[in-house]
Write a protein that holds these residues in place. Sequence first.
Motif, PDB file in Angstrom:
ATOM      1  N   GLU A  37       0.831  -1.200   0.000  1.00  0.00           N
ATOM      2  CA  GLU A  37       0.000   0.000   0.000  1.00  0.00           C
ATOM      3  C   GLU A  37       0.873   1.260   0.000  1.00  0.00           C
ATOM      4  N   ALA A  38       1.957   1.241   0.766  1.00  0.00           N
ATOM      5  CA  ALA A  38       2.856   2.404   0.838  1.00  0.00           C
ATOM      6  C   ALA A  38       3.486   2.698  -0.520  1.00  0.00           C
ATOM      7  N   LEU A  39       3.919   1.661  -1.226  1.00  0.00           N
ATOM      8  CA  LEU A  39       4.539   1.854  -2.537  1.00  0.00           C
ATOM      9  C   LEU A  39       3.552   2.378  -3.565  1.00  0.00           C
ATOM     10  N   ALA A  40       2.266   2.033  -3.394  1.00  0.00           N
ATOM     11  CA  ALA A  40       1.235   2.540  -4.300  1.00  0.00           C
ATOM     12  C   ALA A  40       0.942   4.016  -4.025  1.00  0.00           C
ATOM     13  N   ILE A  41       0.973   4.391  -2.750  1.00  0.00           N
ATOM     14  CA  ILE A  41       0.675   5.781  -2.360  1.00  0.00           C
ATOM     15  C   ILE A  41       1.832   6.714  -2.699  1.00  0.00           C
ATOM     16  N   TYR A  42       3.048   6.218  -2.588  1.00  0.00           N
ATOM     17  CA  TYR A  42       4.261   7.038  -2.643  1.00  0.00           C
ATOM     18  C   TYR A  42       4.322   8.003  -3.838  1.00  0.00           C
ATOM     19  N   PRO A  43       4.180   7.506  -5.103  1.00  0.00           N
ATOM     20  CA  PRO A  43       4.363   8.432  -6.235  1.00  0.00           C
ATOM     21  C   PRO A  43       3.271   9.495  -6.342  1.00  0.00           C
ATOM     22  N   LYS A  44       2.082   9.198  -5.830  1.00  0.00           N
ATOM     23  CA  LYS A  44       0.996  10.180  -5.889  1.00  0.00           C
ATOM     24  C   LYS A  44       1.153  11.228  -4.795  1.00  0.00           C
ATOM     25  N   PHE A  45       1.572  10.797  -3.625  1.00  0.00           N
ATOM     26  CA  PHE A  45       1.664  11.689  -2.462  1.00  0.00           C
ATOM     27  C   PHE A  45       2.962  12.505  -2.459  1.00  0.00           C
ATOM     28  N   GLU A  46       4.030  11.917  -3.046  1.00  0.00           N
ATOM     29  CA  GLU A  46       5.354  12.564  -3.071  1.00  0.00           C
ATOM     30  C   GLU A  46       5.766  13.025  -1.665  1.00  0.00           C
ATOM     31  N   PRO A  47       5.967  12.085  -0.746  1.00  0.00           N
ATOM     32  CA  PRO A  47       6.288  12.456   0.641  1.00  0.00           C
ATOM     33  C   PRO A  47       7.635  13.144   0.757  1.00  0.00           C
ATOM     34  N   GLU A  48       7.763  13.906   1.835  1.00  0.00           N
ATOM     35  CA  GLU A  48       9.044  14.535   2.161  1.00  0.00           C
ATOM     36  C   GLU A  48       9.716  13.821   3.323  1.00  0.00           C
ATOM     37  N   LEU A  49       9.002  12.893   3.923  1.00  0.00           N
ATOM     38  CA  LEU A  49       9.531  12.063   5.005  1.00  0.00           C
ATOM     39  C   LEU A  49       8.718  10.784   5.068  1.00  0.00           C
ATOM     40  N   VAL A  50       9.397   9.654   5.292  1.00  0.00           N
ATOM     41  CA  VAL A  50       8.722   8.364   5.469  1.00  0.00           C
ATOM     42  C   VAL A  50       9.031   7.845   6.867  1.00  0.00           C
ATOM     43  N   LEU A  51       7.971   7.561   7.632  1.00  0.00           N
ATOM     44  CA  LEU A  51       8.102   6.882   8.924  1.00  0.00           C
ATOM     45  C   LEU A  51       7.667   5.442   8.695  1.00  0.00           C
ATOM     46  N   LEU A  52       8.571   4.500   8.923  1.00  0.00           N
ATOM     47  CA  LEU A  52       8.378   3.145   8.441  1.00  0.00           C
ATOM     48  C   LEU A  52       8.595   2.114   9.542  1.00  0.00           C
ATOM     49  N   ASP A  53       7.527   1.362   9.838  1.00  0.00           N
ATOM     50  CA  ASP A  53       7.622   0.295  10.825  1.00  0.00           C
ATOM     51  C   ASP A  53       8.494  -0.839  10.274  1.00  0.00           C
ATOM     52  N   VAL A  54       9.281  -1.445  11.139  1.00  0.00           N
ATOM     53  CA  VAL A  54      10.158  -2.535  10.696  1.00  0.00           C
ATOM     54  C   VAL A  54       9.390  -3.834  10.543  1.00  0.00           C
ATOM     55  N   SER A  55       8.617  -4.236  11.564  1.00  0.00           N
ATOM     56  CA  SER A  55       7.978  -5.555  11.587  1.00  0.00           C
ATOM     57  C   SER A  55       6.590  -5.487  10.964  1.00  0.00           C
ATOM     58  N   MET A  56       6.478  -5.959   9.734  1.00  0.00           N
ATOM     59  CA  MET A  56       5.194  -6.015   9.034  1.00  0.00           C
ATOM     60  C   MET A  56       5.127  -7.313   8.247  1.00  0.00           C
ATOM     61  N   PRO A  57       3.928  -7.883   8.063  1.00  0.00           N
ATOM     62  CA  PRO A  57       3.790  -9.104   7.265  1.00  0.00           C
ATOM     63  C   PRO A  57       4.014  -8.818   5.781  1.00  0.00           C
ATOM     64  N   GLU A  58       4.224  -9.863   5.009  1.00  0.00           N
ATOM     65  CA  GLU A  58       4.449  -9.792   3.561  1.00  0.00           C
ATOM     66  C   GLU A  58       5.765  -9.083   3.227  1.00  0.00           C
ATOM     67  N   MET A  59       5.797  -7.775   3.413  1.00  0.00           N
ATOM     68  CA  MET A  59       7.039  -7.012   3.202  1.00  0.00           C
ATOM     69  C   MET A  59       7.404  -6.340   4.510  1.00  0.00           C
ATOM     70  N   ASP A  60       8.598  -6.628   5.021  1.00  0.00           N
ATOM     71  CA  ASP A  60       8.991  -5.906   6.229  1.00  0.00           C
ATOM     72  C   ASP A  60       9.521  -4.518   5.854  1.00  0.00           C
ATOM     73  N   GLY A  61       9.806  -3.702   6.860  1.00  0.00           N
ATOM     74  CA  GLY A  61      10.242  -2.335   6.602  1.00  0.00           C
ATOM     75  C   GLY A  61      11.522  -2.248   5.798  1.00  0.00           C
ATOM     76  N   PHE A  62      12.448  -3.203   6.008  1.00  0.00           N
ATOM     77  CA  PHE A  62      13.702  -3.187   5.264  1.00  0.00           C
ATOM     78  C   PHE A  62      13.446  -3.367   3.763  1.00  0.00           C
ATOM     79  N   GLU A  63      12.554  -4.288   3.435  1.00  0.00           N
ATOM     80  CA  GLU A  63      12.227  -4.531   2.027  1.00  0.00           C
ATOM     81  C   GLU A  63      11.534  -3.317   1.399  1.00  0.00           C
ATOM     82  N   VAL A  64      10.650  -2.699   2.166  1.00  0.00           N
ATOM     83  CA  VAL A  64       9.948  -1.510   1.665  1.00  0.00           C
ATOM     84  C   VAL A  64      10.941  -0.380   1.397  1.00  0.00           C
ATOM     85  N   SER A  65      11.871  -0.185   2.320  1.00  0.00           N
ATOM     86  CA  SER A  65      12.874   0.861   2.159  1.00  0.00           C
ATOM     87  C   SER A  65      13.719   0.632   0.914  1.00  0.00           C
ATOM     88  N   GLN A  66      14.132  -0.611   0.715  1.00  0.00           N
ATOM     89  CA  GLN A  66      14.935  -0.926  -0.465  1.00  0.00           C
ATOM     90  C   GLN A  66      14.157  -0.674  -1.757  1.00  0.00           C
TER      91      GLN A  66
END
Length: 331
Positions: free
Chosen positions: A42-71
């Motif tokens: 969901e975060a990767l889908a929102i990102y290009p539309k929202f164009e954030p200036e800061l991302v606060l990202l939880d580490v422990s998540m199912p499917e994709m953890d925070g490290f994978e999302v960051s990469q």
Amino acid sequence: MNNTGSSMRILLVDDVQLDRMQLAIRLKQLGHSVETAASGVEALAIYPKFEPELVLLDVSMPEMDGFEVSQEIRNQFPEWIPIIFLSGHEEPAMIAKAIEAGGDDYLIKPVDKLVLNSKLIAMQRIAFMRRELKRTSAKLSELNIALQQQVNEDGLTKVFNRRFIDTTLREMIAWHSRHQAPLAVILLDVDNFKPFNDNYGHIEGDKCLIDLAKMTKELFNRNGDYVGRYGGEEFVVLLSNSDKENALEQAQRIQNGLAELSYPHDFNNGMGFVTVSQGVLSLVPSGKEEIDDVFRTVDNGLYQAKHSGRNCFCFAGFELTAELVDQKVHS
């Protein structure tokens, strides 16, 4: 707290609804614009539309953890945006892994309000500098475009100048040679322009050239068309993917356009309006053609048109002989 006078767009990613809601409320109370996501996808889908200036990202998540999302953010979106990880793990190895995954900071849950506020102030300063840098870059880009336009533009008529036309024709010869496609060159010269200037004056002569350039530019406005002033009262039109038949049709369009424009010229051998003589050339280049040879050839066509009574166009043949090629190769 907001010493830069501006808020940030913050993307908050956390799969725990209560944590996500509480932190989002706190961020909004501080004046920030917040979008939330419950998963990495969901975060990767929102990102290009929202164009954030800061991302606060939880580490422990199912499917994709925070490290994978960051990469994925770093891979998909090359513009750098700060990422702060949120985690209940305090181990140094986890912090090191977060930085390696593209993170810029690491906060321990539950996040202390004072620490969070301090981090946000620092991130705000970065966001403010990035905005200023973007604005400066945009202004520089506009200035560079304007400067490039001035370099390539004829000062009087605002069509391309000879330098740009020569460079562009050289590039067109190379491209059309590779693709074995025809290009066309039309060289046109205002008939009896000296009597026009002598009788109407140079200011009116300049106005005539400006109007002629404007008309020609309006006729040739597709991609691959270039209109330039080649000097004095001579103009040139370069046409991509244009064979002999099409080139002659385009020359006729110029004749028709001038007849419609009907620019007064009482000293033009009884025509009553401004006319031009044109040399027309179309060729499938070999890539060995020189600019001077091309213009010498099309100028021969213009010469023939002048001596055929003016207000007409003549097709000029082009042949680069083996002897000439050999001279150019060994010169």
